[in-house]
Design an enzyme around this catalytic site. Structure first.
Site, PDB file in Angstrom:
ATOM      1  CG  ASP A   3     -54.804  38.976 -18.689  1.00  0.00           C
ATOM      2  OD1 ASP A   3     -53.926  38.705 -17.723  1.00  0.00           O
ATOM      3  OD2 ASP A   3     -55.922  38.495 -18.914  1.00  0.00           O
ATOM      4  CG  HIS A   4     -56.024  43.306 -16.819  1.00  0.00           C
ATOM      5  ND1 HIS A   4     -56.245  43.247 -18.150  1.00  0.00           N
ATOM      6  CD2 HIS A   4     -57.117  42.524 -16.032  1.00  0.00           C
ATOM      7  CE1 HIS A   4     -57.473  42.697 -18.255  1.00  0.00           C
ATOM      8  NE2 HIS A   4     -58.128  42.414 -16.797  1.00  0.00           N
ATOM      9  CB  CYS A  61     -54.433  35.500 -18.646  1.00  0.00           C
ATOM     10  SG  CYS A  61     -55.092  33.533 -19.301  1.00  0.00           S
ATOM     11  N   GLY A  62     -55.174  35.084 -16.133  1.00  0.00           N
ATOM     12  CA  GLY A  62     -55.766  34.634 -14.728  1.00  0.00           C
ATOM     13  C   GLY A  62     -55.677  33.313 -14.751  1.00  0.00           C
ATOM     14  CB  THR A  63     -57.777  30.517 -16.098  1.00  0.00           C
ATOM     15  OG1 THR A  63     -57.844  31.032 -17.290  1.00  0.00           O
ATOM     16  CG2 THR A  63     -58.593  31.151 -15.124  1.00  0.00           C
ATOM     17  CG  HIS A  94     -45.722  12.786 -24.425  1.00  0.00           C
ATOM     18  ND1 HIS A  94     -46.510  11.820 -23.766  1.00  0.00           N
ATOM     19  CD2 HIS A  94     -44.372  12.320 -24.157  1.00  0.00           C
ATOM     20  CE1 HIS A  94     -45.952  10.922 -23.248  1.00  0.00           C
ATOM     21  NE2 HIS A  94     -44.710  11.102 -23.325  1.00  0.00           N
ATOM     22  CG  ASN A  95     -48.475  17.355 -25.996  1.00  0.00           C
ATOM     23  OD1 ASN A  95     -48.495  17.428 -24.866  1.00  0.00           O
ATOM     24  ND2 ASN A  95     -49.325  16.318 -26.432  1.00  0.00           N
ATOM     25  NE  ARG A 105     -57.520  37.272 -11.745  1.00  0.00           N
ATOM     26  CZ  ARG A 105     -58.202  37.983 -12.293  1.00  0.00           C
ATOM     27  NH1 ARG A 105     -58.805  37.154 -13.449  1.00  0.00           N
ATOM     28  NH2 ARG A 105     -58.191  39.188 -12.646  1.00  0.00           N
ATOM     29  CG  HIS A 129     -44.567  11.305 -28.366  1.00  0.00           C
ATOM     30  ND1 HIS A 129     -45.774  11.107 -27.754  1.00  0.00           N
ATOM     31  CD2 HIS A 129     -43.699  10.676 -27.715  1.00  0.00           C
ATOM     32  CE1 HIS A 129     -45.676  10.455 -26.824  1.00  0.00           C
ATOM     33  NE2 HIS A 129     -44.300  10.240 -26.818  1.00  0.00           N
ATOM     34  NE  ARG A 132     -49.765   8.642 -30.419  1.00  0.00           N
ATOM     35  CZ  ARG A 132     -48.976   7.824 -29.670  1.00  0.00           C
ATOM     36  NH1 ARG A 132     -48.402   8.351 -28.424  1.00  0.00           N
ATOM     37  NH2 ARG A 132     -49.290   6.562 -29.552  1.00  0.00           N
TER      38      ARG A 132
END
Ligand code: RB5
Length: 142
Positions: A3-4, A61-63, A94-95, A105, A129, A132
């Site tokens: 995103d921006h 994105c920001g976070t 694992h995932n 950011r 795994h 799970r």
């Protein structure tokens, strides 16, 4: 896709991937001033992966949080919001995550690139795994 809040980091990740010889599909955004609601970008990238068009996705994105929440709504997709290379590696091992989500950011570009490398150079470990990850898939059907 980004995103921006994350155009500069997305372009740095793209340049890094191209330099390493990867084929890259850039979902944008493409220029400063362009605005984007992150759930729409996450959906585009997650559906592209779900449909078998690419091996891995990176959403920024920001976070990284909004992108991961949104991408995980696409059935069959596992998106991991990470803040260090170890987590990015484990997200694969694992995932069996399909998508790495980064926060522009939160992370400096050099750290972000080490995470991209860790994510792309790691494989699902299988074994204990598998069950799970299957349990997560079953949740999508209930
Ligand atoms: C955009 O301002 C910001 O909210 C977005 O990039 C992201 O951080 C959401 O999770």
């Amino acid at each position: 896709g980004c995103d921006h809040a994350a155009l500069t980091l997305k372009d740095a990740v793209k340049a890094h991937l191209l330099e390493l010889g990867h084929e890259v599909k850039d979902f944008g955004i493409y220029q400063a001033g362009e605005k984007c609601d992150y759930p729409e970008k996450a959906a585009e990238v997650a559906r592209y992966l779900r449909d078998g068009n690419a091996e891995r996705g990176i959403l920024i994105c920001g976070t990284g949080v909004g992108m991961s929440i949104a991408a995980n709504k696409v059935k069959g997709i596992r998106a991991a919001c990470c803040e260090n290379a170890f987590s990015a590696q484990m997200a694969r091992e694992h995932n069996d995550a399909h998508i790495l989500c980064l926060g522009a950011r939160v992370l400096g570009p050099a750290v972000a690139l080490t995470m991209v490398d860790a994510f792309l150079n790691s494989s699902f470990a299988g074994g204990r795994h598998c069950n799970r990850v299957n349990l997560i898939s079953e949740m999508e059907c209930k």
